[in-house]
Design an enzyme around this catalytic site. Structure first.
Site, PDB file in Angstrom:
ATOM      1  N   GLY A  11       0.826  -1.206   0.000  1.00  0.00           N
ATOM      2  CA  GLY A  11       0.000   0.000   0.000  1.00  0.00           C
ATOM      3  C   GLY A  11       0.856   1.250   0.000  1.00  0.00           C
ATOM      4  O   GLY A  11       1.847   1.333   0.729  1.00  0.00           O
ATOM      5  N   ARG A  72       1.038  -5.387  -5.005  1.00  0.00           N
ATOM      6  CA  ARG A  72       1.213  -6.514  -4.099  1.00  0.00           C
ATOM      7  C   ARG A  72       1.597  -7.718  -4.959  1.00  0.00           C
ATOM      8  O   ARG A  72       1.053  -7.922  -6.043  1.00  0.00           O
ATOM      9  CB  ARG A  72      -0.076  -6.782  -3.316  1.00  0.00           C
ATOM     10  CG  ARG A  72      -0.499  -5.564  -2.486  1.00  0.00           C
ATOM     11  CD  ARG A  72      -1.601  -5.906  -1.511  1.00  0.00           C
ATOM     12  NE  ARG A  72      -2.098  -4.718  -0.836  1.00  0.00           N
ATOM     13  CZ  ARG A  72      -1.526  -4.146   0.213  1.00  0.00           C
ATOM     14  NH1 ARG A  72      -0.417  -4.660   0.697  1.00  0.00           N
ATOM     15  NH2 ARG A  72      -2.035  -3.075   0.771  1.00  0.00           N
ATOM     16  N   ASP A 103       4.728  -4.098   6.455  1.00  0.00           N
ATOM     17  CA  ASP A 103       5.160  -5.376   7.005  1.00  0.00           C
ATOM     18  C   ASP A 103       5.467  -6.410   5.925  1.00  0.00           C
ATOM     19  O   ASP A 103       6.505  -7.066   5.941  1.00  0.00           O
ATOM     20  CB  ASP A 103       4.081  -5.906   7.954  1.00  0.00           C
ATOM     21  CG  ASP A 103       4.447  -7.247   8.554  1.00  0.00           C
ATOM     22  OD1 ASP A 103       5.267  -7.261   9.494  1.00  0.00           O
ATOM     23  OD2 ASP A 103       3.926  -8.279   8.100  1.00  0.00           O
ATOM     24  N   GLY A 104       4.559  -6.575   4.956  1.00  0.00           N
ATOM     25  CA  GLY A 104       4.777  -7.545   3.892  1.00  0.00           C
ATOM     26  C   GLY A 104       5.996  -7.217   3.057  1.00  0.00           C
ATOM     27  O   GLY A 104       6.763  -8.116   2.671  1.00  0.00           O
ATOM     28  N   THR A 125       4.255   3.042   5.446  1.00  0.00           N
ATOM     29  CA  THR A 125       2.878   2.587   5.620  1.00  0.00           C
ATOM     30  C   THR A 125       2.146   3.563   6.522  1.00  0.00           C
ATOM     31  O   THR A 125       2.703   4.044   7.508  1.00  0.00           O
ATOM     32  CB  THR A 125       2.818   1.174   6.243  1.00  0.00           C
ATOM     33  OG1 THR A 125       1.476   0.893   6.639  1.00  0.00           O
ATOM     34  CG2 THR A 125       3.730   1.046   7.450  1.00  0.00           C
ATOM     35  N   ASP A 127      -0.290   2.832   8.451  1.00  0.00           N
ATOM     36  CA  ASP A 127      -0.865   2.163   9.626  1.00  0.00           C
ATOM     37  C   ASP A 127      -0.046   2.329  10.895  1.00  0.00           C
ATOM     38  O   ASP A 127      -0.559   2.104  11.995  1.00  0.00           O
ATOM     39  CB  ASP A 127      -1.041   0.664   9.355  1.00  0.00           C
ATOM     40  CG  ASP A 127      -2.180   0.379   8.386  1.00  0.00           C
ATOM     41  OD1 ASP A 127      -2.919   1.317   8.048  1.00  0.00           O
ATOM     42  OD2 ASP A 127      -2.316  -0.786   7.958  1.00  0.00           O
ATOM     43  N   ASP A 129       2.214   0.348  12.022  1.00  0.00           N
ATOM     44  CA  ASP A 129       2.076  -0.955  12.666  1.00  0.00           C
ATOM     45  C   ASP A 129       3.380  -1.732  12.790  1.00  0.00           C
ATOM     46  O   ASP A 129       3.369  -2.938  13.076  1.00  0.00           O
ATOM     47  CB  ASP A 129       1.058  -1.810  11.902  1.00  0.00           C
ATOM     48  CG  ASP A 129       1.434  -2.015  10.439  1.00  0.00           C
ATOM     49  OD1 ASP A 129       2.384  -1.373   9.959  1.00  0.00           O
ATOM     50  OD2 ASP A 129       0.769  -2.830   9.771  1.00  0.00           O
ATOM     51  N   MET A 169      -8.499   3.222   8.508  1.00  0.00           N
ATOM     52  CA  MET A 169      -7.653   2.064   8.242  1.00  0.00           C
ATOM     53  C   MET A 169      -6.899   1.632   9.498  1.00  0.00           C
ATOM     54  O   MET A 169      -6.683   2.428  10.420  1.00  0.00           O
ATOM     55  CB  MET A 169      -6.683   2.354   7.106  1.00  0.00           C
ATOM     56  CG  MET A 169      -7.360   2.377   5.740  1.00  0.00           C
ATOM     57  SD  MET A 169      -6.189   2.643   4.397  1.00  0.00           S
ATOM     58  CE  MET A 169      -7.240   2.253   2.983  1.00  0.00           C
ATOM     59  N   ARG A 171      -5.923  -2.564  10.196  1.00  0.00           N
ATOM     60  CA  ARG A 171      -6.461  -3.906  10.438  1.00  0.00           C
ATOM     61  C   ARG A 171      -6.004  -4.467  11.779  1.00  0.00           C
ATOM     62  O   ARG A 171      -6.776  -5.071  12.499  1.00  0.00           O
ATOM     63  CB  ARG A 171      -6.039  -4.860   9.310  1.00  0.00           C
ATOM     64  CG  ARG A 171      -6.751  -4.626   8.006  1.00  0.00           C
ATOM     65  CD  ARG A 171      -6.533  -5.773   7.045  1.00  0.00           C
ATOM     66  NE  ARG A 171      -5.124  -6.011   6.774  1.00  0.00           N
ATOM     67  CZ  ARG A 171      -4.422  -5.403   5.829  1.00  0.00           C
ATOM     68  NH1 ARG A 171      -5.028  -4.509   5.064  1.00  0.00           N
ATOM     69  NH2 ARG A 171      -3.151  -5.691   5.619  1.00  0.00           N
ATOM     70  N   LYS A 213     -25.310  17.646  24.942  1.00  0.00           N
ATOM     71  CA  LYS A 213     -24.474  17.494  23.753  1.00  0.00           C
ATOM     72  C   LYS A 213     -25.334  17.023  22.583  1.00  0.00           C
ATOM     73  O   LYS A 213     -26.040  16.023  22.688  1.00  0.00           O
ATOM     74  CB  LYS A 213     -23.354  16.488  24.024  1.00  0.00           C
ATOM     75  CG  LYS A 213     -22.312  16.436  22.909  1.00  0.00           C
ATOM     76  CD  LYS A 213     -21.102  15.645  23.337  1.00  0.00           C
ATOM     77  CE  LYS A 213     -20.048  15.579  22.236  1.00  0.00           C
ATOM     78  NZ  LYS A 213     -19.534  16.899  21.870  1.00  0.00           N
ATOM     79  N   GLU A 222     -10.649  -0.303  11.278  1.00  0.00           N
ATOM     80  CA  GLU A 222     -11.290  -1.300  10.423  1.00  0.00           C
ATOM     81  C   GLU A 222     -11.093  -2.736  10.913  1.00  0.00           C
ATOM     82  O   GLU A 222     -11.913  -3.606  10.634  1.00  0.00           O
ATOM     83  CB  GLU A 222     -10.759  -1.184   8.989  1.00  0.00           C
ATOM     84  CG  GLU A 222      -9.278  -1.477   8.854  1.00  0.00           C
ATOM     85  CD  GLU A 222      -8.789  -1.332   7.421  1.00  0.00           C
ATOM     86  OE1 GLU A 222      -9.620  -1.170   6.518  1.00  0.00           O
ATOM     87  OE2 GLU A 222      -7.560  -1.376   7.215  1.00  0.00           O
ATOM     88  N   ARG A 252      -4.690   7.387   2.205  1.00  0.00           N
ATOM     89  CA  ARG A 252      -3.362   7.126   1.666  1.00  0.00           C
ATOM     90  C   ARG A 252      -2.848   8.243   0.771  1.00  0.00           C
ATOM     91  O   ARG A 252      -1.657   8.328   0.500  1.00  0.00           O
ATOM     92  CB  ARG A 252      -3.371   5.825   0.856  1.00  0.00           C
ATOM     93  CG  ARG A 252      -3.428   4.587   1.708  1.00  0.00           C
ATOM     94  CD  ARG A 252      -3.202   3.369   0.846  1.00  0.00           C
ATOM     95  NE  ARG A 252      -3.286   2.139   1.622  1.00  0.00           N
ATOM     96  CZ  ARG A 252      -3.504   0.953   1.104  1.00  0.00           C
ATOM     97  NH1 ARG A 252      -3.669   0.844  -0.200  1.00  0.00           N
ATOM     98  NH2 ARG A 252      -3.554  -0.117   1.867  1.00  0.00           N
TER      99      ARG A 252
END
Length: 319
Positions: A11, A72, A103-104, A125, A127, A129, A169, A171, A213, A222, A252
């Site tokens: 991504g 990918r 990561d991938g 990335t 994310d 992560d 986003m 995961r 409120k 997600e 992105r």
């Protein structure tokens, strides 16, 4: 070290172009020949190689996406595809490769390094992560993009006295939801790392309504499950009108913020320096304000933890 390649994989994230630019210019500055590998590992397998010069990376530091494009590539995980990649590296005389991705992509870099290719991994990335680095390239830009969306959604949410649930986003990592939720004043933040109770969320929504409120924002990563079902359950149990907005791939895109441009530039230059020093299997990250490098395998073995201090802060500030 005379010739190196650079690729972007998986991504895309804002700041990838800044990283490519840094690798190319730092390489040329140090007398290296630099080639760009198009479409990530898929392009590596298919020999989509182009020579890079100073003008090829001019006027790109501010652009989102990646000029090398990305893809990918499941074929890279298979023996036949991996052998093709190694053959292309040998045919073109590439001695070192800088991989920019998540990561991938990092696992692909690890595989190349184990095959004897000098490989540097840059964390590209949104994310955030990857555990070995405080921040990944593109994360802070994505948070700012989400923050802008929260502001727009809040306008219409207030007009209709409704609960707006915003799915972002992430995961396996809830950092985008967490950081944008705090900055955007969300009433609840739902992330995959922490168990949540719909009943507790509904209780907070009702209490907020009772004190006057008119609307509420809930951030949802997600990876937590079916966002539509969660929205429906919150509406049924709270009795309040709830609407779901899924931001998707707009997170992105966009011009990278200053932080991501500088981070990518520092990491790209460090990657070239490490290759010239003879290093072969490094993942480059940032800790505090310091750019650091780790063994790729060790970096990928680290477990990403959510910042519970920030998570608890969000709960305190949303009463």
């Amino acid at each position: 070290m005379k010739k190196i390649g650079v690729l972007t994989s998986g991504g895309d994230s804002p700041g990838m172009n800044a990283a490519v630019r840094a690798v190319v210019r730092a390489g040329i500055y140090n007398g290296l020949e630099v080639v760009g590998i198009k479409r990530g590992y898929a392009g590596l397998i298919n020999g989509e190689i182009q020579n890079m010069d100073l003008s090829s990376v001019a006027d790109i530091i501010h652009r989102g996406g990646t000029i090398l494009r990305s893809a990918r590539c499941l074929e890279m995980k298979e023996d036949e595809g991996f052998k093709k990649a190694l053959n292309v590296i040998d045919i073109f005389g590439i001695e070192g490769i800088v991989v920019i991705g998540g990561d991938g992509s990092m696992r692909g870099a690890e595989k190349l390094s184990k095959a004897g290719i000098a490989t540097m991994g840059l964390p590209g990335t949104i994310d955030n992560d990857l555990a070995y680095t405080d921040y990944t390239i593109g994360f802070k830009t994505a948070v700012n993009t989400v923050l802008g969306a929260i502001s727009n959604i809040r306008d219409t949410s207030a007009s209709h006295d409704r609960v707006s649930i915003i799915e972002v986003m992430g995961r396996h990592c809830g950092d985008i939801a967490l950081y944008s939720g705090i900055a955007g004043g969300a009433e609840s933040i739902i992330v995959p790392e922490v168990e949540f109770s719909v009943e507790e969320i509904c209780k907070r929504l009702i209490q907020s309504k009772n004190r006057g409120k008119r609307h509420s924002i809930i951030m949802l990563a997600e990876g937590i499950g079916n966002a539509y079902d969660i929205t429906k359950e919150i509406q049924e149990k709270s009795g309040l009108e709830a609407r779901l907005t899924t931001l998707g791939h707009l997170q992105r895109g966009g011009s990278p913020v200053a932080y991501d441009r500088i981070l990518a530039s520092r990491m790209g230059e460090r990657a070239v320096k490490l290759l010239m020093e003879g290093k072969k299997s490094r993942a480059i990250g940032i800790t505090g304000t310091d750019i650091r490098d780790h063994d790729i395998s060790e970096a990928l073995s680290m477990k990403k933890e959510i910042n519970m201090e920030l998570y608890e802060l969000a709960k305190v500030l949303s009463i």
